[in-house]
Write a protein that holds these residues in place. Structure first.
Motif, PDB file in Angstrom:
ATOM      1  N   GLY A  14      -5.576  12.164 -17.273  1.00  0.00           N
ATOM      2  CA  GLY A  14      -4.073  11.116 -16.900  1.00  0.00           C
ATOM      3  C   GLY A  14      -3.326  12.474 -16.082  1.00  0.00           C
ATOM      4  O   GLY A  14      -2.028  12.228 -16.365  1.00  0.00           O
ATOM      5  N   SER A  16      -3.095  13.454 -13.216  1.00  0.00           N
ATOM      6  CA  SER A  16      -2.787  13.200 -11.700  1.00  0.00           C
ATOM      7  C   SER A  16      -3.306  11.944 -11.373  1.00  0.00           C
ATOM      8  O   SER A  16      -4.031  11.246 -12.189  1.00  0.00           O
ATOM      9  N   SER A  39      -7.287  21.275 -16.064  1.00  0.00           N
ATOM     10  CA  SER A  39      -6.035  22.778 -15.569  1.00  0.00           C
ATOM     11  C   SER A  39      -4.770  22.580 -16.734  1.00  0.00           C
ATOM     12  O   SER A  39      -4.285  21.739 -16.990  1.00  0.00           O
ATOM     13  N   THR A  84     -10.861   8.009 -16.001  1.00  0.00           N
ATOM     14  CA  THR A  84     -10.254   8.307 -14.933  1.00  0.00           C
ATOM     15  C   THR A  84     -11.013   9.013 -14.230  1.00  0.00           C
ATOM     16  O   THR A  84     -10.816   9.473 -13.210  1.00  0.00           O
ATOM     17  N   SER A 108     -20.741  16.041 -14.623  1.00  0.00           N
ATOM     18  CA  SER A 108     -18.862  15.651 -14.964  1.00  0.00           C
ATOM     19  C   SER A 108     -18.171  14.212 -15.020  1.00  0.00           C
ATOM     20  O   SER A 108     -18.163  14.030 -15.848  1.00  0.00           O
ATOM     21  N   LYS A 109     -19.343  13.656 -13.842  1.00  0.00           N
ATOM     22  CA  LYS A 109     -18.898  12.232 -14.176  1.00  0.00           C
ATOM     23  C   LYS A 109     -19.658  11.454 -14.921  1.00  0.00           C
ATOM     24  O   LYS A 109     -19.073  10.348 -15.781  1.00  0.00           O
ATOM     25  N   SER A 134     -15.482   3.630 -11.941  1.00  0.00           N
ATOM     26  CA  SER A 134     -16.568   3.787 -11.188  1.00  0.00           C
ATOM     27  C   SER A 134     -16.078   3.352  -9.637  1.00  0.00           C
ATOM     28  O   SER A 134     -14.641   4.235  -9.426  1.00  0.00           O
ATOM     29  N   VAL A 180      -7.966   4.886  -3.016  1.00  0.00           N
ATOM     30  CA  VAL A 180      -6.077   4.235  -3.617  1.00  0.00           C
ATOM     31  C   VAL A 180      -5.375   5.961  -3.032  1.00  0.00           C
ATOM     32  O   VAL A 180      -6.403   7.430  -3.249  1.00  0.00           O
ATOM     33  N   THR A 182      -3.898   9.207  -3.695  1.00  0.00           N
ATOM     34  CA  THR A 182      -4.158  10.306  -5.112  1.00  0.00           C
ATOM     35  C   THR A 182      -4.274  11.518  -4.256  1.00  0.00           C
ATOM     36  O   THR A 182      -4.329  11.427  -3.256  1.00  0.00           O
TER      37      THR A 182
HETATM   38  N1  LIG Z   1      -8.336   8.061  -5.430  1.00  0.00           N
HETATM   39  C1  LIG Z   1      -9.482   7.088  -4.492  1.00  0.00           C
HETATM   40  O1  LIG Z   1      -9.288   6.772  -3.659  1.00  0.00           O
HETATM   41  C2  LIG Z   1     -10.375   6.460  -5.208  1.00  0.00           C
HETATM   42  C3  LIG Z   1     -10.865   5.582  -5.290  1.00  0.00           C
HETATM   43  C4  LIG Z   1     -12.341   4.963  -6.381  1.00  0.00           C
HETATM   44  C5  LIG Z   1     -12.392   5.029  -7.086  1.00  0.00           C
HETATM   45  N2  LIG Z   1     -11.589   6.567  -7.568  1.00  0.00           N
HETATM   46  C6  LIG Z   1     -12.800   7.625  -8.577  1.00  0.00           C
HETATM   47  O2  LIG Z   1     -11.320   7.528 -10.153  1.00  0.00           O
HETATM   48  C7  LIG Z   1     -11.740   8.741  -9.983  1.00  0.00           C
HETATM   49  C8  LIG Z   1      -9.844  10.134 -10.179  1.00  0.00           C
HETATM   50  O3  LIG Z   1     -10.019   9.522  -8.976  1.00  0.00           O
HETATM   51  P1  LIG Z   1      -8.329  10.062  -8.202  1.00  0.00           P
HETATM   52  O4  LIG Z   1      -8.143  10.095  -7.321  1.00  0.00           O
HETATM   53  O5  LIG Z   1      -6.982  10.145  -9.845  1.00  0.00           O
HETATM   54  O6  LIG Z   1      -8.817  12.313  -9.006  1.00  0.00           O
HETATM   55  P2  LIG Z   1      -7.768  12.910  -8.873  1.00  0.00           P
HETATM   56  O7  LIG Z   1      -5.772  12.602  -8.277  1.00  0.00           O
HETATM   57  O8  LIG Z   1      -7.999  14.305  -8.016  1.00  0.00           O
HETATM   58  O9  LIG Z   1      -7.411  13.126 -10.134  1.00  0.00           O
HETATM   59  C9  LIG Z   1      -8.624  13.254 -11.065  1.00  0.00           C
HETATM   60  C10 LIG Z   1      -8.473  13.877 -12.478  1.00  0.00           C
HETATM   61  O10 LIG Z   1      -9.274  14.405 -13.419  1.00  0.00           O
HETATM   62  C11 LIG Z   1      -9.221  15.160 -14.173  1.00  0.00           C
HETATM   63  N3  LIG Z   1     -10.054  16.081 -14.391  1.00  0.00           N
HETATM   64  C12 LIG Z   1     -11.259  16.105 -12.884  1.00  0.00           C
HETATM   65  N4  LIG Z   1     -11.845  17.347 -13.398  1.00  0.00           N
HETATM   66  C13 LIG Z   1     -12.357  17.048 -14.681  1.00  0.00           C
HETATM   67  C14 LIG Z   1     -13.584  17.402 -15.479  1.00  0.00           C
HETATM   68  N5  LIG Z   1     -14.123  17.829 -15.528  1.00  0.00           N
HETATM   69  N6  LIG Z   1     -13.103  17.439 -16.785  1.00  0.00           N
HETATM   70  C15 LIG Z   1     -11.638  17.309 -17.428  1.00  0.00           C
HETATM   71  N7  LIG Z   1     -10.673  15.709 -16.283  1.00  0.00           N
HETATM   72  C16 LIG Z   1     -11.053  16.583 -15.245  1.00  0.00           C
HETATM   73  C17 LIG Z   1      -8.340  16.778 -13.086  1.00  0.00           C
HETATM   74  O11 LIG Z   1      -7.357  17.585 -13.652  1.00  0.00           O
HETATM   75  P3  LIG Z   1      -8.562  18.923 -13.868  1.00  0.00           P
HETATM   76  O12 LIG Z   1      -8.343  19.096 -11.913  1.00  0.00           O
HETATM   77  O13 LIG Z   1      -7.266  19.682 -14.194  1.00  0.00           O
HETATM   78  O14 LIG Z   1      -9.512  19.523 -14.802  1.00  0.00           O
HETATM   79  C18 LIG Z   1      -6.980  15.077 -12.265  1.00  0.00           C
HETATM   80  O15 LIG Z   1      -6.175  15.274 -14.082  1.00  0.00           O
HETATM   81  C19 LIG Z   1     -12.387  10.114  -9.527  1.00  0.00           C
HETATM   82  O16 LIG Z   1     -14.092   9.742 -10.494  1.00  0.00           O
HETATM   83  C20 LIG Z   1     -12.906   8.749  -8.338  1.00  0.00           C
HETATM   84  O17 LIG Z   1     -13.823   8.239  -7.786  1.00  0.00           O
HETATM   85  C21 LIG Z   1     -11.071   6.908  -6.927  1.00  0.00           C
END
Ligand SMILES: NC(=O)c1ccc[n+]([C@@H]2O[C@H](COP(=O)([O-])OP(=O)(O)OC[C@H]3O[C@@H](n4cnc5c(N)ncnc54)[C@H](OP(=O)(O)O)[C@@H]3O)[C@@H](O)[C@H]2O)c1
Length: 242
Positions: A14, A16, A39, A84, A108-109, A134, A180, A182
């Motif tokens: 949550g 990011s 973080s 997420t 992790s995932k 997913s 998305v 991000t």
């Molecule tokens: N963006 C896209 O286009 C997209 C599309 C489809 C699916 N997704 C999936 O959606 C998910 C989120 O993507 P996003 O684009 O929202 O990424 P993001 O903006 O980088 O956000 C990731 C979030 O997850 C936290 N995080 C990462 N690893 C973690 C861990 N081991 N334990 C606890 N928290 C953790 C991060 O905080 P910290 O770094 O502080 O841990 C951050 O809050 C990913 O799994 C991605 O594969 C994304």
């Protein structure tokens, strides 16, 4: 549809991106939110951006079971779990796969999701739900280098189907987003992001790449609709069609 007013919702990821968008949306619906990430700095910055006393940040790494156990002990009883969290996936051709990177990603995932579910059941209120994330990579795998992320993303639908039966009446569902805009993309492609987004945005039926606020309603729907369980909701602006 049930109200989210006064409900306690945990959003792992949550601080990011998609998770931040989900947290913002449930706050608008009157919920109390616990945002989780590794973080402390990112959590504090996110709390400040939300600007409400109804958000608490808790640092935990979903790849570490002790962190997850501590998280649920600290939060106590709650109503919905949203996960997420994720990091950029492996993207090397299979012959050059870095197995340590793959193991860290799967840990992790996917294993992280299993551990979240394991510890969440101890504290989840009756009528609650779990939602995992997913991705379109299972339907439109990047080539080359997409095999691992595709396998992991695809596995979530089957995880939810089995868990929805095991945990009934607790509901378990999946959101599968397309691309998305991000912070993760800044990490993966840096300044090339706008080029990628213009190209893909021009191809997909929605005509643009999603923002987190476009995706959050899918999570809201799965929390609020008591008849949705074991399902994968695709929200990708038609990206799977092209
Ligand atoms: N963006 C896209 O286009 C997209 C599309 C489809 C699916 N997704 C999936 O959606 C998910 C989120 O993507 P996003 O684009 O929202 O990424 P993001 O903006 O980088 O956000 C990731 C979030 O997850 C936290 N995080 C990462 N690893 C973690 C861990 N081991 N334990 C606890 N928290 C953790 C991060 O905080 P910290 O770094 O502080 O841990 C951050 O809050 C990913 O799994 C991605 O594969 C994304």
């Amino acid at each position: 549809m049930t109200s989210l007013t006064g409900k306690k919702i945990i959003v792992v990821g949550g601080s990011s991106g998609i998770g931040f968008g989900v947290a913002a949306a449930v706050l608008e619906h009157g919920a109390e939110v616990v945002i989780v990430g590794r973080s402390e700095d990112k959590l504090k910055a996110a709390e400040k951006r939300f600007g409400t006393g109804r958000v608490t940040g808790i640092a935990a790494d979903m790849a570490k079971e002790a962190d997850i156990a501590r998280l649920f002990d600290a939060v106590g009883a709650f109503d919905h779990l949203v996960a997420t969290a994720g990091t950029p996936p492996p993207n090397d051709p299979i012959g050059q796969t870095d197995m340590d990177f793959v193991r860290r990603f799967v840990d992790s995932k996917l294993i992280g999701a299993v551990m979240l579910a394991k510890h969440a059941v101890r504290k989840l209120n009756k009528g609650g739900s779990m939602i995992f994330t997913s991705s379109i990579n299972k339907d439109r795998p990047p080539v080359p280098g997409g095999s691992v992320v595709s396998a992991v993303a695809g596995s979530f639908s089957y995880f939810a189907r089995a868990l929805a039966l095991e945990l009934a009446p607790t509901r378990v569902n999946i959101v599968s987003p397309g691309w998305v805009d991000t912070e993760m993309w800044d990490e993966i492609v840096g300044e090339a992001k706008s080029g990628y987004f213009n190209e893909m945005g021009g191809c997909i039926p929605a005509g643009r790449i999603a923002r987190p606020a476009d995706i959050a309603p899918a999570y809201l729907y799965l929390m609020q609709n008591e008849f949705m369980t074991g399902e994968t909701v695709h929200i990708d602006g038609g990206q799977r069609l092209v």
